[in-house]
Design a protein around this motif. Structure first.
Motif, short mmCIF file in Angstrom:
data_model
loop_
_atom_site.label_atom_id
_atom_site.label_comp_id
_atom_site.label_asym_id
_atom_site.label_seq_id
_atom_site.Cartn_x
_atom_site.Cartn_y
_atom_site.Cartn_z
N ARG A 1 7.26 21.27 14.90
CA ARG A 1 6.24 21.47 15.94
C ARG A 1 4.86 21.65 15.31
O ARG A 1 3.86 21.11 15.81
CB ARG A 1 6.60 22.69 16.80
N ILE A 2 4.80 22.38 14.21
CA ILE A 2 3.52 22.55 13.50
C ILE A 2 2.99 21.20 13.06
O ILE A 2 1.82 20.87 13.28
CB ILE A 2 3.68 23.51 12.29
N HIS A 3 3.84 20.37 12.47
CA HIS A 3 3.37 19.07 11.97
C HIS A 3 3.07 18.09 13.09
O HIS A 3 2.15 17.28 12.96
CB HIS A 3 4.37 18.49 10.97
N GLU A 4 3.78 18.18 14.17
CA GLU A 4 3.45 17.35 15.34
C GLU A 4 2.06 17.70 15.85
O GLU A 4 1.23 16.82 16.12
CB GLU A 4 4.50 17.58 16.43
N THR A 5 1.77 18.99 15.95
CA THR A 5 0.46 19.43 16.41
C THR A 5 -0.62 19.09 15.40
O THR A 5 -1.73 18.69 15.77
CB THR A 5 0.48 20.94 16.71
N ILE B 1 9.40 14.86 11.34
CA ILE B 1 9.89 13.76 12.17
C ILE B 1 8.73 13.15 12.96
O ILE B 1 8.61 11.93 13.05
CB ILE B 1 11.01 14.24 13.12
N ALA B 2 7.86 13.98 13.49
CA ALA B 2 6.74 13.48 14.31
C ALA B 2 5.84 12.55 13.52
O ALA B 2 5.48 11.46 13.99
CB ALA B 2 5.92 14.65 14.86
N THR B 3 5.47 12.94 12.30
CA THR B 3 4.57 12.09 11.52
C THR B 3 5.30 10.84 11.01
O THR B 3 4.70 9.79 10.88
CB THR B 3 3.92 12.85 10.35
N ALA B 4 6.60 10.95 10.73
CA ALA B 4 7.37 9.78 10.31
C ALA B 4 7.40 8.74 11.42
O ALA B 4 7.18 7.55 11.19
CB ALA B 4 8.79 10.18 9.92
N ALA C 1 0.84 -1.20 0.00
CA ALA C 1 0.00 0.00 0.00
C ALA C 1 0.88 1.24 0.00
O ALA C 1 1.94 1.27 0.63
CB ALA C 1 -0.93 0.01 1.21
N VAL C 2 0.42 2.26 -0.72
CA VAL C 2 1.03 3.58 -0.70
C VAL C 2 -0.06 4.51 -0.17
O VAL C 2 -1.15 4.58 -0.74
CB VAL C 2 1.47 4.04 -2.11
N VAL C 3 0.23 5.20 0.94
CA VAL C 3 -0.78 6.01 1.61
C VAL C 3 -0.30 7.45 1.71
O VAL C 3 0.79 7.72 2.23
CB VAL C 3 -1.08 5.46 3.02
N ASP C 4 -1.12 8.38 1.22
CA ASP C 4 -0.83 9.80 1.37
C ASP C 4 -1.11 10.20 2.81
O ASP C 4 -2.10 9.75 3.40
CB ASP C 4 -1.71 10.61 0.41
N LEU C 5 -0.25 11.01 3.39
CA LEU C 5 -0.42 11.40 4.79
C LEU C 5 -1.62 12.31 5.00
O LEU C 5 -2.39 12.13 5.93
CB LEU C 5 0.85 12.10 5.29
#
Length: 190
Positions: free
Chosen positions: A154-158, A101-104, A62-66
């Motif tokens: 920090r923005i992407h973590e939130t 990094i957070a989403t990874a 599977a390839v999933v867009d975030l």
């Protein structure tokens, strides 16, 4: 009943690939490229269509867009979790223009085998499917994080914490929603 539709563990699922991507043009281009490599590809444009599709198609990859749009408000991370729960042996690659990094870390914890920042092509994706273990010899970055990079992470973590709700993310960060929207529109990858 065909081997493709007889459920988990079918012999043909080894080359079945699912693309979960809300950008139809990108999904079609990726589908054509992967079909030329011998994959049997199905595209899921909305997170809410995932379960019905899995009822008749068992992917091994599977390839999933975030970042997905849709009525359910589900993110790609939720789809990764659902796909991993469906079949823990499925090779899942998260593909995103919003790398952090957070989403990874969350994607890997939820069952993805790899995480790629856009633009990535079929070669990158296929190589990611083949990577079974981590590489301890990978070069460690000596670059210190800049203030911009730390802010972006920090923005992407939130964003991940709020299920990609921009208004709630702006509220939690103490930022005006339009300011956050402008920052996100730049699509800078750290």
């Amino acid at each position: 009943m065909s081997p493709e539709t007889d459920g988990k563990g079918s012999a043909d699922c080894a080359k079945n690939l699912l693309i979960v991507e809300d950008d139809g043009a990108f999904a079609r281009a990726l589908q054509r490229s992967l079909e030329r490599r011998g994959y049997k590809v199905r595209v899921c444009l909305r997170a809410e269509d995932l379960e019905p599709l899995l009822a008749s198609f068992h992917p091994g990859f599977a390839v999933v867009d975030l970042k997905l749009t849709g009525a359910s408000g589900a993110s790609g991370l939720d789809c990764v979790r659902r796909l991993h729960d469906y079949d823990a042996s499925m090779r899942i690659v998260v593909l995103t223009g919003f790398a952090s990094i957070a989403t990874a870390v969350e994607a890997i914890k939820l069952g993805a085998c790899h995480y790629l920042a856009k633009p990535s092509n079929a070669d990158d994706i296929e190589a990611a499917f083949g990577r079974v273990e981590g590489d301890p010899a990978v070069a460690l970055s000596v670059r210190q994080s800049s203030l911009k990079t730390l802010e972006w992470e920090r923005i992407h973590e939130t964003l991940a914490e709020t299920g990609f709700n921009v208004s709630e993310t702006a509220r939690r960060l103490g930022m005006h929603r339009r300011t956050l929207a402008r920052k996100l529109a730049k699509r800078q990858v750290p």
